[in-house]
Design a protein around this motif. Structure first.
Motif, mmCIF file in Angstrom:
data_model
loop_
_atom_site.group_PDB
_atom_site.id
_atom_site.type_symbol
_atom_site.label_atom_id
_atom_site.label_comp_id
_atom_site.label_asym_id
_atom_site.label_seq_id
_atom_site.Cartn_x
_atom_site.Cartn_y
_atom_site.Cartn_z
ATOM 1 N N SER A 722 16.880 39.954 12.311
ATOM 2 C CA SER A 722 17.855 40.917 11.803
ATOM 3 C C SER A 722 17.187 42.123 11.155
ATOM 4 O O SER A 722 17.608 43.263 11.353
ATOM 5 C CB SER A 722 18.775 40.227 10.795
ATOM 6 O OG SER A 722 18.015 39.694 9.712
ATOM 7 N N VAL A 723 16.117 41.903 10.384
ATOM 8 C CA VAL A 723 15.457 43.028 9.713
ATOM 9 C C VAL A 723 14.820 43.957 10.741
ATOM 10 O O VAL A 723 14.963 45.179 10.680
ATOM 11 C CB VAL A 723 14.406 42.506 8.713
ATOM 12 C CG1 VAL A 723 13.681 43.675 8.063
ATOM 13 C CG2 VAL A 723 15.069 41.624 7.653
ATOM 14 N N SER A 724 14.092 43.399 11.699
ATOM 15 C CA SER A 724 13.464 44.233 12.737
ATOM 16 C C SER A 724 14.513 44.899 13.610
ATOM 17 O O SER A 724 14.311 46.019 14.090
ATOM 18 C CB SER A 724 12.536 43.371 13.590
ATOM 19 O OG SER A 724 11.524 42.788 12.801
ATOM 20 N N ALA A 726 17.430 46.026 12.626
ATOM 21 C CA ALA A 726 17.884 47.224 11.916
ATOM 22 C C ALA A 726 16.828 48.323 11.954
ATOM 23 O O ALA A 726 17.146 49.508 12.100
ATOM 24 C CB ALA A 726 18.228 46.865 10.470
ATOM 25 N N GLN A 727 15.535 47.958 11.842
ATOM 26 C CA GLN A 727 14.470 48.960 11.896
ATOM 27 C C GLN A 727 14.391 49.639 13.254
ATOM 28 O O GLN A 727 14.035 50.810 13.350
ATOM 29 C CB GLN A 727 13.128 48.299 11.567
ATOM 30 C CG GLN A 727 13.010 47.804 10.136
ATOM 31 C CD GLN A 727 11.702 47.068 9.901
ATOM 32 O OE1 GLN A 727 10.912 46.873 10.841
ATOM 33 N NE2 GLN A 727 11.465 46.654 8.660
ATOM 34 N N CYS A 761 25.862 41.861 14.863
ATOM 35 C CA CYS A 761 25.937 42.257 13.455
ATOM 36 C C CYS A 761 27.106 41.564 12.755
ATOM 37 O O CYS A 761 26.991 41.109 11.600
ATOM 38 C CB CYS A 761 26.057 43.766 13.342
ATOM 39 S SG CYS A 761 24.570 44.662 13.823
ATOM 40 N N ASP A 776 18.431 38.718 -1.361
ATOM 41 C CA ASP A 776 18.012 38.926 0.020
ATOM 42 C C ASP A 776 19.202 38.920 0.960
ATOM 43 O O ASP A 776 19.277 39.725 1.898
ATOM 44 C CB ASP A 776 17.010 37.848 0.433
ATOM 45 C CG ASP A 776 15.713 37.934 -0.354
ATOM 46 O OD1 ASP A 776 15.441 39.037 -0.887
ATOM 47 O OD2 ASP A 776 14.997 36.920 -0.439
ATOM 48 N N SER A 779 21.068 42.233 0.703
ATOM 49 C CA SER A 779 20.393 43.315 1.420
ATOM 50 C C SER A 779 20.606 43.192 2.926
ATOM 51 O O SER A 779 20.840 44.190 3.620
ATOM 52 C CB SER A 779 18.898 43.319 1.101
ATOM 53 O OG SER A 779 18.299 42.101 1.525
ATOM 54 N N ASP A 780 20.569 41.958 3.437
ATOM 55 C CA ASP A 780 20.840 41.773 4.865
ATOM 56 C C ASP A 780 22.271 42.158 5.204
ATOM 57 O O ASP A 780 22.553 42.716 6.258
ATOM 58 C CB ASP A 780 20.577 40.320 5.264
ATOM 59 C CG ASP A 780 19.097 39.974 5.223
ATOM 60 O OD1 ASP A 780 18.288 40.919 5.188
ATOM 61 O OD2 ASP A 780 18.760 38.773 5.218
ATOM 62 N N LEU A 783 22.418 45.873 5.432
ATOM 63 C CA LEU A 783 21.797 46.354 6.665
ATOM 64 C C LEU A 783 22.727 46.177 7.853
ATOM 65 O O LEU A 783 22.885 47.081 8.690
ATOM 66 C CB LEU A 783 20.486 45.604 6.919
ATOM 67 C CG LEU A 783 19.281 45.997 6.068
ATOM 68 C CD1 LEU A 783 18.090 45.095 6.381
ATOM 69 C CD2 LEU A 783 18.897 47.458 6.304
ATOM 70 N N ASN A 784 23.388 45.053 7.930
ATOM 71 C CA ASN A 784 24.289 44.811 9.054
ATOM 72 C C ASN A 784 25.517 45.714 8.986
ATOM 73 O O ASN A 784 25.990 46.217 10.008
ATOM 74 C CB ASN A 784 24.709 43.338 9.071
ATOM 75 C CG ASN A 784 23.619 42.437 9.602
ATOM 76 O OD1 ASN A 784 23.450 42.291 10.807
ATOM 77 N ND2 ASN A 784 22.866 41.819 8.697
#
Length: 946
Positions: A722-724, A726-727, A761, A776, A779-780, A783-784
């Motif tokens: 999920s983090v990558s 969004a990046q 998402c 954490d 924050s996720d 981002l979603n």
């Protein structure tokens, strides 16, 4: 055949002792050639003895004859030349020499000259005597192509070719140096050949001569004394060109034979870079280019083109007449073979024996082409000094030195033009650059009008004021004139000028003085300049010129270093240098790519640019100059474009580089490889670059790369966390809009990608919402949510710019039907998935297109129920590609519900254009998981503009 009495009389006549006069010299020369042309004259013993005594008398009295008669080219050189040819067994050259002297073609058999060869080589001129005598022969003063006959330079040239001087250890360097210094224009055709054999005799020893016995090279001090004289003097200019040819040829032959020199453990002289930088190479080459006729090594008659009028003898009436002929050949001694209508003329003529005629009546007979000094000088310069033979330098030099190219500069009076230029006047002019720029302008125009070699003495004074040109209040005209003065100085001693310019523009924090060696080893030091240079285009062009030349000099220096210092094995043999060559190529590529990336980063907009309005215009001009420079570099080396883009640069510059660099289309070749890199930054850069290239170059190859980019993103969507995710997708979504705008056929795949991204998402948000609160997880969640919002906006932009905008522009009649297969990505604020809605067959008159597009929205207020049916339109105008895949939707019994809303949400009002009677639109069934209630408070849907 002569009778015995006739032979005796002829021998008596030939061996007579004439008085020391020009006629006597000519008579002796004819007699000597007569003995060789007619071997029967020395058939008897007494005639042979008489002839040998006569030749020995000629050797003793040669100096007296030359001094008393006043003839520079006497029969002594002919004797010496004949002896040289006999020693080297060049009998055909002797036949040519005899025929040229007699002025007629005489058939001479080689076997008939056997006795004469023995006489010359064994009894009169041994090889030791020939070499010792040749060195003592004085040089020809003011040697040029207008001096006919056989000269000492012919003899020395033949002895050098036969390696007689090295064989008998006779030094010849002083004689050659003296003869070069005594040369004037027009250039004698033997002098370039003399320089070539002299260089080869030093660096390429013969197998018959011991390697330790070679000729001595000319010293740097001797040549420096010649180059320090005024270049405007024509006698010294010829000597300078010959010495320049000697230096360049010496360096070229030395590098070509480095392995043999090292293997044989010989030490040869290497001219220092400091000495080479003192030679005005470019200036001398320009002088040779201007006056190629004087330095062509050929008399002023073109072979096969000029028709000449010559005196000939009519074979029937034996009376002289003028004959029209054409030059077909020039022999070694500068004498001409002519051809008339009847055929080749028997006589051989000197250049003063004929005059040019006007009409051409005969084709050339395979003319022999003779090249002068300019062509070999240019070849050697481009090979060994590529930084001095840049194309842009040649173009600028031709513009500055053209007679009609300075008219825009000379707006001065005659008094101002002829005013003497002094160092104090230049200093005073630059002091008034802010208060009275007109004085500076007048001085700069005077410097441009003066010859570059005369202005060079003030170069240091001019260049040290470079930073004053960077001030904001300096007029643009002053900056342009300063650039033209710099270009004029660049044609004299460019390498010294580059060092002075680099030191004068260094950043204030750098206190170290840079040398020529530093620039060659590290060309990036040129860019360690004042930051104001990158907002002053004329000075930036100067810096880019120095940078381009420094990069070329660095490449050349690394190649020379590998040749001069090869890798030797233990046995002393040269080993394979593949690895060293790869390292050299990698170092060169790194230097050049780093320089280009520095220039690209200088194109970024700064806070100071936003505060000062005039800097915005300077930034635009600076970007144009940098893009032109990059285009030139990419064309010269396409692999460098790949390297720069693999290293990457700020994505904000892509809207500048793609339209500004015409050669950016070559990036389409390596974008797939760039997209396959494991770095997310490089993948984002590759997709962004693809989008801009797609807008710029709408070609099939761009479409293929665009499809590949969308497919790659779809693949990465399923494998990234999920983090990558969004990046990757947050910066990439605007690129998808540009791709769809350039290629509408990609819209389907892009929409499916957005749908899949939204589903993932939403699923991630649902999963995180069911977990206990944690920093954490929060924050996720953010981002979603942010990625969902960006996906929704991206889809709306695709509809506006790639679908609706294209079709609305295509409407041409009063009213048209638009079939919009609108997959609304109505991302809800809660964690539900996408809601899908279909709007089909909407009637849009042309007169109300803009208004109706604004009204086609999903509004929140609860008004009337949605219509169930739509009018039947016989024809449709498709918005999507010609044959898109059909999307099948199951029928839904929930006709009164708003798709995508919660169970108790009020229905939405559908605004329909006035001319059309509203009817019901069939809405597909909403999945149950969309209709379920959420534990969180539901917010009303936002207004979505199509």
């Amino acid at each position: 055949r002569f009778q015995e009495e006739e032979v005796s009389l002829i021998v008596q006549l030939v061996t007579s002792h004439p008085p020391p006069s020009p006629a006597g010299v000519r008579f002796v020369s004819l007699g000597l050639c007569m003995l060789i042309a007619c071997p029967s004259l020395i058939g008897q013993q007494e005639h042979e003895k008489c002839s040998i005594e006569w030749v020995q008398w000629l050797v003793r009295e040669e100096a007296y004859f030359e001094s008393a008669s006043g003839v520079a080219a006497s029969f002594g050189e002919m004797l010496l030349l004949m002896a040289i040819h006999f020693h080297s067994n060049q009998l055909s050259a002797i036949c040519e020499l005899v025929c040229s002297t007699l002025g007629m073609k005489v058939p001479i058999r080689s076997n008939n000259m056997t006795r004469m060869k023995q006489i010359f080589t064994q009894e009169i001129f041994t090889e030791q005597v020939v070499t010792s005598h040749a060195v003592k022969v004085p040089v020809t003063v003011n040697l040029n192509a207008n001096i006919p006959g056989f000269l000492p330079v012919h003899c020395i040239h033949q002895l050098l070719k036969s390696r007689a001087f090295t064989k008998h250890k006779v030094p010849i360097k002083d004689w050659i140096y003296s003869q070069i210094c005594s040369s004037v224009a027009p250039l004698h055709p033997v002098l370039p050949a003399l320089v070539e054999v002299y260089v080869n005799s030093m660096l390429v020893p013969s197998s018959k001569v011991p390697q330790e016995h070679t000729n001595t090279p000319i010293s740097e001090d001797e040549m420096r004394s010649v180059f320090q004289t005024s270049a405007s003097q024509s006698p010294s200019l010829t000597s300078q060109l010959l010495l320049l040819y000697y230096i360049l040829l010496y360096d070229d032959v030395r590098l070509a034979n480095t392995q043999n020199i090292i293997s044989s453990a010989r030490k040869v002289k290497i001219y220092s870079p400091e000495f080479l930088s003192e030679i005005p190479i470019k200036y001398l080459l320009q002088q040779a280019q201007k006056d190629q006729q004087s330095y062509a090594g050929l008399l002023a008659v073109d072979i096969g083109t000029n028709v000449v009028k010559v005196p000939d003898v009519d074979q029937e009436h034996l009376a002289p007449r003028n004959v029209l002929a054409i030059v077909v050949d020039v022999n070694y001694f500068g004498l001409y073979h002519l051809s008339a209508k009847e055929g080749l003329l028997e006589w051989i003529y000197a250049y003063y024996d004929f005059t040019n005629a006007d009409n051409i009546f005969i084709d050339s007979l395979s003319p022999q082409v003779h090249f002068g000094l300019f062509s070999p000088l240019l070849r050697l310069l481009a090979t060994n000094f590529p930084h001095l033979s840049l194309v842009c330098d040649w173009l600028d030099d031709n513009i500055l030195q053209g007679s009609g190219e300075r008219r825009d500069v000379f707006q001065l009076t005659k008094k101002q033009l002829h005013m003497q230029i002094t160092q104090s006047a230049i200093e005073e002019a630059f002091k008034h650059i802010h208060k009275c720029p007109s004085r500076t302008s007048v001085m700069l125009q005077q410097l441009i009008a003066a010859p570059p070699n005369e202005v060079w003495q003030f170069a240091e004074t001019i260049i040290k004021h470079s930073k004053s040109i960077l001030e904001d209040d300096v007029p643009r005209n002053i900056q342009e004139l300063f650039k033209r003065v710099w270009l004029s100085l660049n044609s004299v001693l460019p390498r010294k000028l580059w060092v002075m310019t680099t030191n004068s523009l260094l950043h204030e924090g750098i206190k170290v003085s840079i040398t020529q060696e530093n620039i060659v080893l590290d060309p990036l030091q040129v860019l360690r300049c004042d930051i104001r240079v990158f907002r002053c285009t004329p000075v930036l062009e100067i810096v880019l010129r120095v940078l381009e030349a420094s990069l070329a000099a660095s490449r050349n220096q690394l190649s020379k270093h590998m040749l001069e210092y090869p890798m030797l094995s233990r046995s002393g043999q040269v080993s394979n240098e593949t690895e060293r060559e790869e390292l050299r190529a990698a170092l060169v590529a790194t230097q050049e790519s780093a320089a280009l990336q520095i220039l690209l980063e200088a194109c970024l907009e700064t806070e100071e640019d936003r505060e000062k309005p005039w800097l915005i215009w300077a930034l635009r001009e600076m970007r144009s100059v940098v893009c032109t420079f990059l285009h030139r570099i990419f064309i010269a080396d396409p692999s460098l474009a790949k390297l720069v883009h693999f290293y990457g640069y700020p994505r904000e510059l892509l809207p500048v580089t793609v339209p500004g660099i015409p050669s950016m289309h070559i990036c389409l070749d390596f974008i797939p490889e760039l997209m396959s890199q494991p770095s997310i930054e490089k993948q984002v850069f590759a997709v962004d670059l693809t989008s801009y290239l797609a807008l710029r170059y709408t070609v099939p190859k761009s479409l293929s790369v665009a499809r590949l980019a969308v497919n790659t993103l779809a693949t990465l969507l399923g494998v990234l966390p999920s983090v990558s995710r969004a990046q990757l997708f947050t910066p990439v979504l605007p690129s998808l809009v540009r791709i769809c705008r350039a290629f509408p056929p990609v819209v389907d795949d892009t929409v499916q990608l957005l749908l899949q991204l939204g589903r993932m998402c939403e699923a991630q948000k649902s999963l995180i919402g069911s977990m206990p609160s944690h920093a954490d997880f929060e924050s996720d969640m953010k981002l979603n949510e942010m990625l969902c919002d960006e996906s929704r906006r991206t889809y709306i932009h695709i509809l506006k710019e790639a679908v609706l905008k294209t079709q609305v522009r295509a409407l041409q009649s009063n009213s048209k039907k638009v079939d919009i297969l609108d997959i609304l990505c109505g991302l809800k604020e809660d964690h539900e998935e996408f809601a899908i809605n279909s709007i089909k067959a909407i009637w849009i008159p042309v007169s109300n297109v803009d208004n109706q597009l604004r009204k086609l929205t999903c509004e929140v207020p609860n008004t009337e129920p949605q219509p169930r049916e739509a009018p039947v339109i016989p024809e449709r105008l498709s918005v999507l590609p010609p044959e898109p895949p059909k999307i099948c939707r199951p029928p839904s019994p929930q006709m009164e519900r708003n798709v995508g809303a919660e169970g108790d949400s009020p229905p939405l009002k559908r605004l329909v254009p006035n001319p059309i009677q509203p009817t019901a639109v069939e809405i597909p069934e909403t999945p149950p998981h969309v209709l379920c209630r959420s534990s969180r408070k539901t917010k009303p849907p936002e207004r979505l503009n199509l």
